[in-house]
Design an enzyme around this catalytic site. Structure first.
Site, PDB file in Angstrom:
ATOM      1  N   HIS A  83      80.084  81.925 121.857  1.00 12.94           N
ATOM      2  CA  HIS A  83      81.145  82.057 122.848  1.00 12.94           C
ATOM      3  C   HIS A  83      82.500  82.298 122.178  1.00 12.94           C
ATOM      4  O   HIS A  83      83.388  81.458 122.203  1.00 12.94           O
ATOM      5  CB  HIS A  83      81.195  80.818 123.744  1.00 12.94           C
ATOM      6  CG  HIS A  83      80.087  80.793 124.737  1.00 12.94           C
ATOM      7  ND1 HIS A  83      79.667  79.642 125.369  1.00 12.94           N
ATOM      8  CD2 HIS A  83      79.288  81.788 125.222  1.00 12.94           C
ATOM      9  CE1 HIS A  83      78.663  79.937 126.190  1.00 12.94           C
ATOM     10  NE2 HIS A  83      78.422  81.225 126.114  1.00 12.94           N
ATOM     11  N   GLU A 178      72.577  77.340 126.706  1.00 12.07           N
ATOM     12  CA  GLU A 178      71.850  76.331 125.927  1.00 12.07           C
ATOM     13  C   GLU A 178      71.100  75.365 126.832  1.00 12.07           C
ATOM     14  O   GLU A 178      69.937  75.031 126.574  1.00 12.07           O
ATOM     15  CB  GLU A 178      72.802  75.560 125.010  1.00 12.07           C
ATOM     16  CG  GLU A 178      72.051  74.558 124.136  1.00 12.07           C
ATOM     17  CD  GLU A 178      72.965  73.612 123.383  1.00 12.07           C
ATOM     18  OE1 GLU A 178      72.570  72.441 123.203  1.00 12.07           O
ATOM     19  OE2 GLU A 178      74.065  74.022 122.971  1.00 12.07           O
ATOM     20  N   ASN A 316      82.006  73.619 123.661  1.00 14.80           N
ATOM     21  CA  ASN A 316      82.514  72.673 122.664  1.00 14.80           C
ATOM     22  C   ASN A 316      84.032  72.749 122.560  1.00 14.80           C
ATOM     23  O   ASN A 316      84.701  71.736 122.354  1.00 14.80           O
ATOM     24  CB  ASN A 316      81.838  72.895 121.301  1.00 14.80           C
ATOM     25  CG  ASN A 316      82.374  74.102 120.557  1.00 14.80           C
ATOM     26  OD1 ASN A 316      83.393  74.027 119.873  1.00 14.80           O
ATOM     27  ND2 ASN A 316      81.683  75.226 120.676  1.00 14.80           N
TER      28      ASN A 316
END
Length: 408
Positions: A83, A178, A316
């Site tokens: 990403h 994911e 994240n």
């Protein structure tokens, strides 16, 4: 740890020097305090750990080697490699085409593929159904599979507890690549459910305890449970795993909450806890953990604001922003170009998925103290360029070479 061949244009001489020095002084990674870069009128607190992680470097190396070693071949990426918009744009410029967007919508029909084509599996992994679809076409997926080893670790952990007849609760964002991949692998071996946060977990607990009518579960958790899930039986034994990029504290809180629900429902003790609840504390990515801990340590400084660099759809990175927002004005940018001037910055509000223009983001006093970190899919060169741009607003700021020399 293995060293990867990542294109030099992603590297930063300044950041490489800092990381090398910190590693030499802190081999066991016990010091999470930030590095102070004192430019005089502006001071940068740089996170101890940030930027490309093991899984990202592995994926980038495989992708660029695949391009280099297969001239003339059609090369596709199943979806975004990672990403980060710059990395994905670079791969596009090298002729790589994207089969799907990040939500799994087809951009190029799978029917257009042939057995002569190459399809790269991204770092997030993919579902078993998509792997089978590609294999049925005659496209081998293993050779060009860049799935992060820490994502695979979650899959292996899920498989291990599935063999012991535990239902798998996955803490993750249901639409994230994911989580979709992890759900597919988990559901192949055991009943599985995805929860995105504590609020959903608390609702799920009411079905575990029987306080809510089982029939309502199937509507409330639509598209988040495995085929054939039976609410009346499948919550008797559970284990919690996670999308590796979630906030570690959130995953731990969810696991602790569900453990307590099982303890109370079945009157469990330490000795017989495993009869109903699996120990799965080892499924968070080391880089996610290190980056989040580094931000927490960085927030102990007397900084005026924080800048977080990374892709806007990076899970994240958004969690690093979330941590910073608790203490400071925080600006989430995906490129140094978003820093328009000393007066204006364009930044992303991930809560509303909107870019905002903010004026007077830099305080007037000197020295201005700024926290800077980046997501695990962000090239170090972007962080250097952000530092360079900000310090360029201050005519009396020390040059970058002089500041780097202070650290040696």
């Amino acid at each position: 740890m293995k060293q990867f061949e990542v294109p030099v244009f992603y590297r930063s001489s300044l950041i490489s020097t800092i990381k090398k020095l910190r590693k030499e002084k802190d081999k066991l990674k016990k010091d999470f305090s930030p590095t102070l870069l004192n430019f005089g009128p502006v001071q940068i607190y740089l996170a101890r750990h940030f930027g490309f992680c093991y899984g990202v470097e592995n994926a980038i190396e495989i992708a660029f080697k695949t391009v280099e070693e297969n001239p003339g071949k059609r090369i596709f990426l199943l979806s975004e490699m990672i990403h980060n918009p710059q990395v994905n744009a670079d791969l596009s410029r090298h002729g790589v085409q994207f089969l799907q967007d990040t939500y799994g919508k087809e951009l190029i029909p799978f029917d257009d593929l042939t057995s002569d084509d190459i399809v790269l599996i991204p770092a997030f992994g993919t579902t078993l159904a998509i792997e089978k679809k590609l294999n049925d076409i005659g496209i081998p997926t293993e050779k060009y599979n860049t799935t992060c080893p820490f994502v695979e670790k979650v899959w292996n952990r899920s498989a291990a507890i599935a063999k012991k007849d535990y239902t798998i609760i996955i803490h993750g964002k249901p639409s994230h690549e994911e989580t979709r991949a992890t759900f597919s692998h988990a559901a192949a071996g055991a009943p599985s459910v995805v929860v995105k946060d504590m609020k959903e977990t608390q609702r799920l607990a009411l079905y575990i305890t029987g306080e809510l009518d089982a029939a309502r579960f199937y509507e409330e958790f639509k598209n988040q449970y495995s085929e054939g899930f039976d609410v009346t039986k499948d919550f008797a034994r559970i284990g919690v795993v996670n999308q590796t990029t979630m906030l570690a504290s959130d995953t731990q809180a969810i696991a602790d909450y569900l453990k307590q629900v099982m303890v109370e429902k079945y009157n469990l003790s330490k000795e017989n806890l495993a009869e109903r609840f699996a120990d799965t504390r080892d499924t968070l990515c080391y880089a996610t953990n290190d980056n989040q801990t580094s931000v927490s340590s960085m927030l102990q400084t007397d900084a005026d604001l924080a800048i977080v660099v990374g892709g806007y759809n990076s899970s994240n990175t958004s969690h690093l922003v979330e941590l910073c927002e608790e203490k400071l004005p925080t600006y989430y940018i995906n490129s140094p170009d978003k820093i328009i001037s000393q007066k204006e910055i364009i930044h992303f509000n991930f809560h509303t998925s909107q870019e905002l223009l903010t004026a007077d983001y830099l305080p007037q006093q000197e020295p201005v103290k700024i926290l800077i970190t980046s997501g695990a899919s962000c090239p170090d060169i972007l962080v250097e360029q952000v530092i360079e741009k900000i310090t360029g607003f201050y005519p009396n700021a020390l040059p970058m070479e002089a500041v780097a020399q202070q650290l040696v």
